[in-house]
Each structure stands twice: as structure tokens, then as C-alpha cells.
Design a protein around this motif. Sequence first.
Motif, PDB file in Angstrom:
ATOM      1  N   ALA A 147      42.173  36.891  47.181  1.00 24.13           N
ATOM      2  CA  ALA A 147      42.699  36.470  45.882  1.00 24.13           C
ATOM      3  C   ALA A 147      43.278  35.059  45.954  1.00 24.13           C
ATOM      4  O   ALA A 147      43.050  34.233  45.069  1.00 24.13           O
ATOM      5  CB  ALA A 147      43.761  37.467  45.408  1.00 24.13           C
ATOM      6  N   LEU A 189      41.477  34.610  42.091  1.00 25.43           N
ATOM      7  CA  LEU A 189      41.206  35.811  41.313  1.00 25.43           C
ATOM      8  C   LEU A 189      42.371  36.789  41.376  1.00 25.43           C
ATOM      9  O   LEU A 189      43.097  36.847  42.370  1.00 25.43           O
ATOM     10  CB  LEU A 189      39.943  36.509  41.834  1.00 25.43           C
ATOM     11  N   GLU A 190      42.521  37.578  40.342  1.00 25.79           N
ATOM     12  CA  GLU A 190      43.466  38.684  40.369  1.00 25.79           C
ATOM     13  C   GLU A 190      42.772  39.920  40.924  1.00 25.79           C
ATOM     14  O   GLU A 190      41.561  40.104  40.748  1.00 25.79           O
ATOM     15  CB  GLU A 190      43.995  38.976  38.967  1.00 25.79           C
ATOM     16  N   VAL A 191      43.533  40.771  41.590  1.00 27.73           N
ATOM     17  CA  VAL A 191      42.977  41.992  42.162  1.00 27.73           C
ATOM     18  C   VAL A 191      43.027  43.106  41.125  1.00 27.73           C
ATOM     19  O   VAL A 191      44.097  43.432  40.592  1.00 27.73           O
ATOM     20  CB  VAL A 191      43.760  42.431  43.418  1.00 27.73           C
ATOM     21  N   THR A 192      41.863  43.678  40.830  1.00 26.08           N
ATOM     22  CA  THR A 192      41.791  44.868  39.991  1.00 26.08           C
ATOM     23  C   THR A 192      41.829  46.090  40.903  1.00 26.08           C
ATOM     24  O   THR A 192      40.941  46.268  41.750  1.00 26.08           O
ATOM     25  CB  THR A 192      40.493  44.891  39.169  1.00 26.08           C
TER      26      THR A 192
END
Length: 233
Positions: free
Chosen positions: A68, A73-76
Motif C-alpha cells: 500500500a 493504494l488503500e487495502v480492501t
Amino acid sequence: MATVILVRHGRSTANTSGVLAGRTPGVHLDEVGRTQADAVADRIAAAGPVALAASPLERCLQTAAPIAAATGLEVTVDAALQEVGYGGWQGRTIKELLDEPLWKTVQSTPSQATFPEGECLGDMAARIAGALRAHDAAVEAEHGAGAVWVAVSHGDPIKAALADALGLDFDLFQRIHVDPGSVSIVRYGSTRPTVLAMNTHAGDLAWLKAPVARPDDADVGGGAGPTTSPHGS
């Protein structure tokens, strides 16, 4: 047709102690595992992924964190990517499990293996395949057919996903090996998946950015390969 980079979490304290961690909380990466996670993040950043999903267990979230950071990016978090529900086997040592009658079933006919008070391996295979295909379809719908995304999961679920992509009978999935901190790559298509890599440990992944002329067709004869080496520069 998007492409998923499957990452097994880095080496954990349970891996080195020979314990089947399963979904036990509080299992973290060890020093080697943290180094593996950093190395994986460097590899993946070059591919320009557009989404990042991970199992909710700590060792996967710790592996996803440097990815991330490297990609922005954001972690889903997706519970469908988590480890097998090993039930009564969870927390026991592999050494003692070798003497369980179920061990032979797990090895030879895993589709028939259900862990005591736990999950059936066949159900796990369906769970992980469904989750990956759903994420993949969503990524392609939002970002286009050339998009690359990342899923951080566990050894047996990734093995099951690769068996599914290869079209193997699930009872053959134990023929696949997936190390901690390794990267495997699957490109899902409208006609069939294509397995681009399995259990890799080195090389940047910038070659995944290369456009695919006929994404649903196999390259008869093997094709020319990407213009950027999959082994990095």
C-alpha cells in the motif's frame, strides 16, 4: 481482462515454529517475513496496480502494508481471502497432525477433507475462486481490461486459486507449492484464465503493463513474450 498478482503473506512466527496457525489472532510476520513483504512491495510497484485486497489476518495485513505504501493504494479487507478454517486442527503442530487419519485425506483427496469443527477444503476452494473472480470483474469494470490488481492471502487458498485457474481437479491441488512471500500471477479472461507465474521470488513486474493484443487467445507456439524482461533489468 484484468490481471491479479497473488501474494502469500511473508514468513510468520507460526511458520517457523511448525504450528498450523489457521485463523488464530496475533500471528505476525517475523524478521524474514517483514523483509519479504518489503521486497514484494518493490516488485509489485513496478506493475502499477490499481487495487489491493487482503485477508483480515494480521500476517496478511502486515504484508499488504508496504505494498500500500509503495503504490498509494488503500487495502480492501476481504474475509473471503482468509485462511482455511482448520477448526480443531488450528493451533496444533504439524508434527502431531501427521498422525491424524485425516492427514492422508488432506494429502490424497482434499476435496473430501473437512476439518473437525472447521471448513471443508472444497468449500475453501470455491470461496477463494469466487472472491478472486468477483474482485477481478469489479477491477476490470472500473479500470479496464489491462488493469493489474493485488490479492494478499494464504498458502492453501492461493494453491486452490491456481488449481482453479489451471483447470485442475481440486484433488491435485497439493501438487502446487506456494512459499511465504511469493508472487503468483493469473490473468482472467472471458474464455479461460491464463497462469502467468507461480511461486516467484524475484524480478520486477513492469512487464505486466505491456498490452495484450488478443487477451482471450493463447499464443500458439508460445509467442514473443513481453518487451520488458519478467526478470527485471
